[in-house]
Write an enzyme that holds these catalytic residues in place. Structure first.
Site, PDB file in Angstrom:
ATOM      1  N   ASP A 176      28.254  38.739  37.712  1.00  0.00           N
ATOM      2  CA  ASP A 176      28.924  38.817  35.411  1.00  0.00           C
ATOM      3  C   ASP A 176      27.719  38.285  35.223  1.00  0.00           C
ATOM      4  OD1 ASP A 176      30.877  39.468  33.619  1.00  0.00           O
ATOM      5  OD2 ASP A 176      31.936  39.477  35.666  1.00  0.00           O
ATOM      6  N   HIS A 184      32.168  36.782  29.373  1.00  0.00           N
ATOM      7  CA  HIS A 184      33.099  37.733  29.804  1.00  0.00           C
ATOM      8  C   HIS A 184      33.025  37.098  31.315  1.00  0.00           C
ATOM      9  CE1 HIS A 184      33.364  41.379  32.452  1.00  0.00           C
ATOM     10  NE2 HIS A 184      34.318  41.380  31.568  1.00  0.00           N
ATOM     11  N   SER A 236      38.283  44.519  34.001  1.00  0.00           N
ATOM     12  CA  SER A 236      37.977  43.075  34.252  1.00  0.00           C
ATOM     13  C   SER A 236      38.883  41.534  34.501  1.00  0.00           C
ATOM     14  CB  SER A 236      37.102  42.599  33.586  1.00  0.00           C
ATOM     15  OG  SER A 236      36.093  43.456  33.303  1.00  0.00           O
TER      16      SER A 236
END
Length: 485
Positions: free
Chosen positions: A70, A107, A297
């Protein structure tokens, strides 16, 4: 073998599609940080997916390694109690010491909290992810503006495969990949999909976000063997019976459909102060410590945590058994809603034959990118059959990936990418050693000429001057170059 989501179920979706917009040219998450829906705490999510049944039986993910590919992880409270490690930083920011391994987007930190966050290793109180005792290894590939090339993701998957047993007490059994492109070449030939297939063949369950397109599933969720995750909206309750499929959640495409649905709307996890998401979406903050995000996600992270609970109980389960467990342990799809149910997952694994389909991976790297690409400065886009260092043959890579020889020390396919071992721990997190790059970038410029020191992360914004790596454009909630779903 895949199932399809019926039109009737899709018609029941109530969640509105969200678009993340902002002033920065970048290419990362289509995760939406602005939904006004009631926030779903992780305690609520755990009850909704019936993870409380696993906790009551003593399963917390202990002994299971999970690789998160990620945008990196920052050592905020909840990610410093000893179960988080930083693998190699393969991002374009790895050459900036102050940015090495750190998540400037927000994120990766958000997903890490969902999967394996915990405030303490000794108490059951405080913040807890779905699998609080799992070992999470972060591999950073996305920059603070999201920029990443598909070949960097392929390299990260290869690294996980070749290093899956580095920690014998916590072998890596799961990869969480909330990334997708709009590439449409066949799943059998696509290099990104083949990297996923090789990981599955090595005994690693690859959990892939279906995408936030509202329609077609993105690549590599269209591949041969990942666990494809769509999102549901819990609608403010812990009763899964009233959950509906999120309208933003990709459903099917090219004969591929989701494997399992999990809560993915307004999920509350750890805030990364000063990150891109935190700066441009302050309304997503929940108090001073937490942040809510919506997307496949987040749903994928929930499933990764649930799989760790399952694999703690059944450490010898095959990837096919684990995949079927997310379906409700019934190859005939008795669980027609396909909603994640941990209590059902914990039933004895069915006796199934491992899927052997794998593909070739010898297709086009450019087609794997689809219409997205990384740009150096204002002009030079990374296109064609090459990676960030130069020409790259997909057939040569496919052979090396299959034979698990793509990595040699700190080099991937002959390119020096990173260090060769684990360095000193910091802030409660173990760290893989970094390394300076040499040679030339795809732009023809030497890496040593790139003004890495000319830009620094000031906490809330980029400062200084120098060369910039960006996505090609900001467009309608998508980050050009790739998507963090």
């Amino acid at each position: 073998m895949r199932r399809t989501v019926t039109a009737a179920i899709l018609a029941g979706a109530l969640a509105a599609t969200g678009s993340a917009v902002g002033p920065a040219p970048a290419m990362a998450a289509t995760t939406d940080w602005t939904f006004p829906a009631t926030a779903a705490t992780l305690a609520d999510v755990a009850r909704s997916i019936r993870a409380d049944a696993a906790y009551a039986a003593g399963y917390t993910g202990k002994g299971v390694g999970i690789a998160l590919i990620d945008t990196g992880v920052v050592p905020v409270s909840g990610l410093t109690s000893g179960n988080i490690a930083n693998g190699p930083d393969l991002s374009l920011e790895s050459q900036v010491p102050s940015l090495l391994r750190y998540d400037g987007y927000g994120h990766g930190t958000h997903l890490a909290g969902i999967i394996a966050g915990r405030d303490s290793a000794t108490t059951a109180t405080g913040f807890r992810g779905i699998a609080p005792d799992a070992k999470l290894i972060s591999l950073k590939v996305g920059m603070s503006n999201g920029a990443v090339d598909v070949t960097q993701v392929m390299a990260a998957i290869d690294w996980v495969v070749e290093h899956r047993n580095d920690d014998p007490k916590n072998p890596i059994r799961i990869i969480n990949l909330s990334y997708g492109t709009d590439g449409t070449q066949s799943a059998e030939s696509d290099p990104l999909g083949y990297a996923v297939s090789n990981a599955v063949a090595a005994g690693i369950n690859v959990v892939v976000a279906a995408g936030n397109t509202g329609s077609r599933i993105t690549n590599p969720a269209t591949g041969v063997r990942p666990i494809v995750v769509g999102s549901t909206d819990p609608r403010g309750t812990t009763n899964p019976a009233d959950d509906v499929i999120s309208a933003f959640s990709a459903a099917d495409g090219r004969g591929i459909a989701v494997d399992v649905l999990a809560p993915g709307r307004s999920v509350v996890s750890l805030r990364n102060p000063g990150s891109f998401a935190d700066t441009f979406y302050p309304s997503a903050r929940v108090g001073d410590r937490y942040f809510k995000g919506s997307g496949t996600s987040q749903a994928a992270a929930v499933v990764s945590g649930a799989l760790a609970l399952y694999l703690q109980k059944y450490p010898n389960a095959t990837t096919e058994q684990a995949r079927l467990a997310t379906w409700g342990n019934n190859p005939q799809y008795a669980n027609t809603q396909w909603k994640l149910n941990v209590a059902t997952m914990l039933q004895p694994p069915p006796n199934v034959t491992l899927t052997t389909a794998r593909g070739t991976g010898t297709g086009s790297i450019q087609k794997a990118r689809g219409t997205t690409q990384v740009t150096f400065g204002d002009a030079t886009a990374l296109t064609g059959e090459r990676d960030i260092f130069g020409p790259l043959s997909a057939p040569a890579w496919a052979f090396a990936s299959t034979t698990q020889t793509a990595w040699n020390g700190g080099s991937w396919m002959g390119r020096v990418y990173t260090g060769t071992g684990w360095g000193p721990a910091t802030n409660g997190q173990a760290n893989w050693a970094g390394r300076a790059w040499s040679g030339r970038a795809w732009s023809g410029r030497a890496w040593s000429d790139v003004a890495w020191a000319g830009r620094a992360w000031s906490g809330r914004a980029w400062s200084g001057t120098g060369s910039e790596f960006t996505g090609r454009a900001w467009s309608g909630g998508s980050w050009s170059g790739a998507r963090w779903e």
